[in-house]
Design an enzyme around this catalytic site. Structure first.
Site, mmCIF file in Angstrom:
data_model
loop_
_atom_site.group_PDB
_atom_site.id
_atom_site.type_symbol
_atom_site.label_atom_id
_atom_site.label_comp_id
_atom_site.label_asym_id
_atom_site.label_seq_id
_atom_site.Cartn_x
_atom_site.Cartn_y
_atom_site.Cartn_z
ATOM 1 N N TRP A 322 0.321 -9.683 5.092
ATOM 2 C CA TRP A 322 0.022 -10.826 4.222
ATOM 3 C C TRP A 322 -0.302 -10.334 2.803
ATOM 4 O O TRP A 322 0.033 -10.986 1.818
ATOM 5 C CB TRP A 322 -1.177 -11.596 4.792
ATOM 6 N N HIS A 323 -0.938 -9.156 2.732
ATOM 7 C CA HIS A 323 -1.316 -8.633 1.425
ATOM 8 C C HIS A 323 -0.127 -8.165 0.604
ATOM 9 O O HIS A 323 -0.202 -8.121 -0.628
ATOM 10 C CB HIS A 323 -2.332 -7.489 1.566
ATOM 11 N N GLY A 324 0.947 -7.797 1.255
ATOM 12 C CA GLY A 324 2.103 -7.344 0.493
ATOM 13 C C GLY A 324 3.244 -6.932 1.393
ATOM 14 O O GLY A 324 3.027 -6.494 2.528
ATOM 15 N N PHE A 474 -0.731 -10.961 -4.417
ATOM 16 C CA PHE A 474 -0.703 -11.332 -3.007
ATOM 17 C C PHE A 474 -0.538 -12.832 -2.893
ATOM 18 O O PHE A 474 -0.665 -13.410 -1.920
ATOM 19 C CB PHE A 474 -1.978 -10.867 -2.303
#
Lengths: 474, 385
Positions: A322-324, A474
């Protein structure tokens, strides 16, 4: 638009506050919704049209899945799956299509071929508003809240500018009732929100932005010595905490000024005594979201030990992703997931520590978190492994030039003072003190945040030595 | 609802917040105006014709026109200098993820242009190709009857190396590239001048060869440049003049300005005394062009004919040193003047002086003098024959 810009602080914010204060109270949601769309357009440009389309789709989806709507369970379930698939599909295309196409291309290269690589601009805040949308339709589907029937109010929830582009992730059931409450005491709201906002701004521009060049130098790909690598990783550890928690403080403070109460997002994570404890204190709104909408639906810890571990690993791999869209984020998530599994296996995650006995577990946890940040910050797995190698295998050459040059006196002092956050008592959460603290200490904290921290940060913003918020990507 | 007594307790925080949020707007409405702090004008008003970019323009306009900005910059500078002993600002240029300082501070407050190092560590062209292209230009000019002098101004860090800090970014890679360049350049072409030995000699004098907080050279350095050129294009002419001590030379350091510092360098000044030369006319135009016409009863006192001096800020900062030597000279700034005008001047002149700086040329940055320019120069020279 970033909070730490003259445009936001001294044009956008005063105009919004004046409108909220002077127009009839029932217009608040309308003012906030309109202001939020302007706010998003400022940074996102034409992507605002995509945001609006998503909002309309989820608004309609909410009405369809509402338990009181009269649709049968099957139809409601189909509607839910369709809307969630649409949300995740959009996130997948915009955020992950490029990554996926690069992997296909790399595979094709192995066989002497090639495959087209997709390059798309990432709409800012897409990860956050997608999760807000999913939270909304799932909460309505579960019947914990009724569907929103006023589109403007729904826009206020999804697009509310304090949280739109970097959180915290406010689950619908946490704020649904507030959308209909119109508080009258703007004076008290402003007094409660401003110190929190001022402190957050100071954390971002006075600390995070000051130490950022040291971390940037260490992760620039230039040769590093062991000392330089540790200094750089420490700088990043400080930077990301002060940057992100500062942003959350600003969001909570801004929301409060507008009459909303957001959930807390940080609670002194670097004082955690285990990685399990760390995730109860770091980006808490994301952890809660994954718990409610992924971990528990997967069966949580009620489907046997093996399944529990698998669920944990799944959640943390997804958290990383989800962060990247990069292997480094995935490995970071996996690293934390594995540590949580180990802590569950050994019982370390549930063990209570007190007094001096907390020193060692806090130190070990902090060290593990720092190691995790190496993956998070590195541009590639090769770089992450190289930085870790240099951290472990002593080079004995002092600081490398690239890091030494970045260490101005100011940065050294700020880094050293900020690093003291690691040593502070576990339960002293400044945000809570500012919001609900009583007595002389709390009053002094509010006064310092308002009269010292905010002006100091304001000076830096006015000078213009700023960097974008890390979490924008993000 | 909060009680009135609680409101009184909240008042200090509300006042702080009010001043913070509304202060700049109120100051602006009351007539306070921003002043230009950087070496550029304040941003123009945003225009709707910019499309989506209107938002960026508006943000820039607000930042630039913030009434409290000047006070904020002063406050920050005081704290950063007074408390931490650092520079007020640390401008950088990010190349390949590394933030290279725009200005490098060395020992005894010597300042160096960051470009001396970052450029050399990120060359654009191989050393051999760079020197070959330069050589092709000089060869062409010579073949078509022009007298030529090419000067590569050594970086301050090359000559004043005793002021360099103990450690700085790019120390090894910059030195390696520059050494390679000078090895390839020196002696390669009869019209390539190497000022390094003479500048090092001048640097040993009381006025040094370069200014401490500026990127340029001192009057002593400028004299080295002028003499090298005059000796090369008209040997013996220089001996007919006298150089004597003049009024002290003062200049606000351009490198210090980048750090928002107000430093003035003062070094000995020099006057070139040429009583036998009369200045008949001089003119300057807005496109960085400077023309002089001089005469003398002594036929050997001046470089005869038309001379094109194509240079950059080093040439323009050295005008006093070299203008007394040319009968008809036109100086053009090759960075700021249209390439066509530079080309025209080179074609139409009898003598061509070309000045470039090490931090560009040593890294293969030939500016306007690309392959196409040299091709056009060749065509122009042919047409003029």
């Amino acid at each position: 638009m970033s909070f730490a810009t003259p445009m936001f602080l001294w044009v956008f914010l005063p105009v919004v506050l004046v409108l909220v204060w002077t127009l009839p109270a029932r217009w608040r949601n309308g003012v906030v919704a309109l202001a939020s769309l302007v706010f998003y357009t400022w940074g996102g440009g034409p992507f605002v049209l995509g945001l609006l389309a998503c909002i309309v789709a989820n608004f309609v989806g909410g009405l369809l899945v509402d338990t009181e709507r009269g649709l049968g369970p099957r139809a409601r379930r189909v509607a839910l799956v369709t809307v969630v698939a649409l949300d995740l599909g959009l996130l997948g295309v915009w955020k992950y299509a490029g990554f996926a196409s690069r992997q296909v291309d790399a595979l094709a290269e192995l066989f002497g071929g090639s495959s087209p690589v997709i390059t798309l601009g990432l709409p800012i805040g897409i990860s956050f508003f997608t999760f807000h949308h999913i939270s909304y339709v799932v909460d309505v589907y579960r019947g914990s809240k009724r569907a929103q029937r006023n589109l403007l109010t729904f826009v206020t929830y999804i697009a509310m500018f304090p949280q739109l582009i970097a959180g915290p992730i406010v689950r619908y059931h946490e704020i649904a009732d507030q959308l209909h409450e119109v508080r009258k005491d703007r004076f008290a709201d402003f007094a409660a929100g401003f110190p929190r906002f001022g402190m957050g701004l100071a954390k971002k521009v006075v600390v995070a932005d000051t130490v950022a060049p040291v971390a940037d130098a260490a992760f620039s790909g230039q040769p590093l010595t062991t000392t330089a690598a540790w200094v750089g990783v420490l700088a990043y550890t400080i930077q990301i905490y002060f940057d992100f928690s500062g942003y959350s403080d600003m969001a909570i403070g801004l929301a409060r000024m507008l009459g909303f109460r957001f959930p807390e997002n940080f609670a002194r994570p670097y004082s955690a005594v285990s990685v399990t404890d760390f995730w109860r204190r770091w980006h808490m709104s994301l952890s809660r979201w994954f718990r409610d909408y992924v971990y528990i639906p997967l069966g949580g810890n009620r489907s046997g030990t093996g399944r529990t571990y698998l669920n944990l690993l799944t959640v943390f791999v997804l958290t990383g992703f989800w962060h990247g869209a990069a292997w480094t984020f995935l490995v970071w998530g996996l690293f934390h997931g594995m540590l949580l599994v180990v802590e569950r296996l050994t019982g370390l995650g549930r063990r209570e520590w007190s007094g001096l006995a907390t020193v060692l577990p806090r130190a070990v946890t902090f060290l593990l978190v720092m190691v995790g940040w190496v993956f998070f910050r590195s541009g590639s797995m090769e770089q992450a492994l190289e930085v870790l190698r240099v951290m472990v295998v002593p080079t004995g050459e002092g600081l490398s030039d690239v890091v030494a040059v970045s260490l101005t006196n100011q940065r050294v002092v700020v880094l050293a003072l900020a690093a003291l956050v690691v040593l502070m008592p576990r339960d002293l959460v400044l945000g809570r003190v500012l919001d609900t603290g009583r007595g002389v200490g709390a009053a002094a904290a509010r006064a310092i945040a308002s009269w010292v921290a905010a002006p100091a940060a304001g000076v830096l913003v006015a000078v213009g030595t700023l960097s974008p918020f890390l979490y924008f990507q993000f | 609802m909060t009680r009135p007594g609680q409101h009184r307790r909240l008042l200090p925080v509300v006042v702080a917040g009010g001043v913070f949020v509304f202060g700049p707007l109120v100051a602006g409405l009351a007539g306070a105006r921003a002043t230009a702090l950087e070496n550029r004008p304040l941003a123009d008003r945003p225009s709707l014709s910019a499309g989506w970019k209107v938002f960026d323009e508006a943000s820039l306009w607000v930042s630039d026109h913030l009434p409290v900005r000047t006070a904020a910059v002063q406050a920050r500078s005081e704290v950063v200098r007074g408390v931490f002993g650092d520079h007020a600002v640390e401008p950088t240029r990010v190349v390949d993820g590394v933030a290279w300082p725009s200005v490098v501070e060395g020992r005894d407050r010597w300042l160096y242009a960051g470009g001396d190092f970052v450029n050399a560590c990120h060359p654009q062209l191989g050393v051999e190709e760079t020197v070959e292209r330069l050589e092709r230009m000089t060869t062409l000019l010579r073949e078509h009857g022009r007298t030529v002098a090419v000067v590569v101004v050594p970086d301050k860090s090359t000559v004043v190396d005793d002021g360099l800090p103990a450690r700085y970014l790019g120390r090894a890679c910059a030195a390696e590239r520059k050494d390679a360049f000078w090895s390839a350049y020196t002696g390669r072409d009869p019209d390539f001048l190497d000022l390094r030995p003479a500048l090092e000699e001048a640097d040993a004098g009381p006025g040094r060869a370069y200014l401490r907080s500026d990127s340029h050279w001192t009057p002593a350095g400028a004299l080295v440049y002028a003499r090298a050129v005059v000796d090369h294009v008209a040997p013996g002419t220089w001996e007919q003049s006298e150089v004597r001590a003049g009024a002290p030379f003062r200049k606000q350091g351009d490198l210090a300005s980048v750090l928002l510092e107000d430093r003035v360098d003062e070094v000995p000044g020099w006057d070139v005394v040429r009583p036998e030369v009369r200045l008949d006319s001089e003119s300057r135009s807005g496109d960085f062009t400077f023309r002089t016409q001089q005469s003398s009863d002594d036929p050997g006192a001046l470089v005869r004919g038309r001379t094109a001096i194509i240079g950059d800020s080093f040439t323009f900062n050295s005008r006093a040193a070299w203008t007394p030597w040319f009968e008809r000279s036109t100086t053009r700034h090759w960075v700021k003047t249209e390439p066509d005008l530079v080309l025209h001047e080179m074609v139409e002149s009898d003598t061509v002086v070309l000045e470039l700086v090490e931090r560009d040329i040593a890294t293969g940055d030939l500016g306007v003098f690309d392959e196409a320019f040299v091709d056009r120069l060749e065509a122009g020279l042919r047409a003029a024959d």
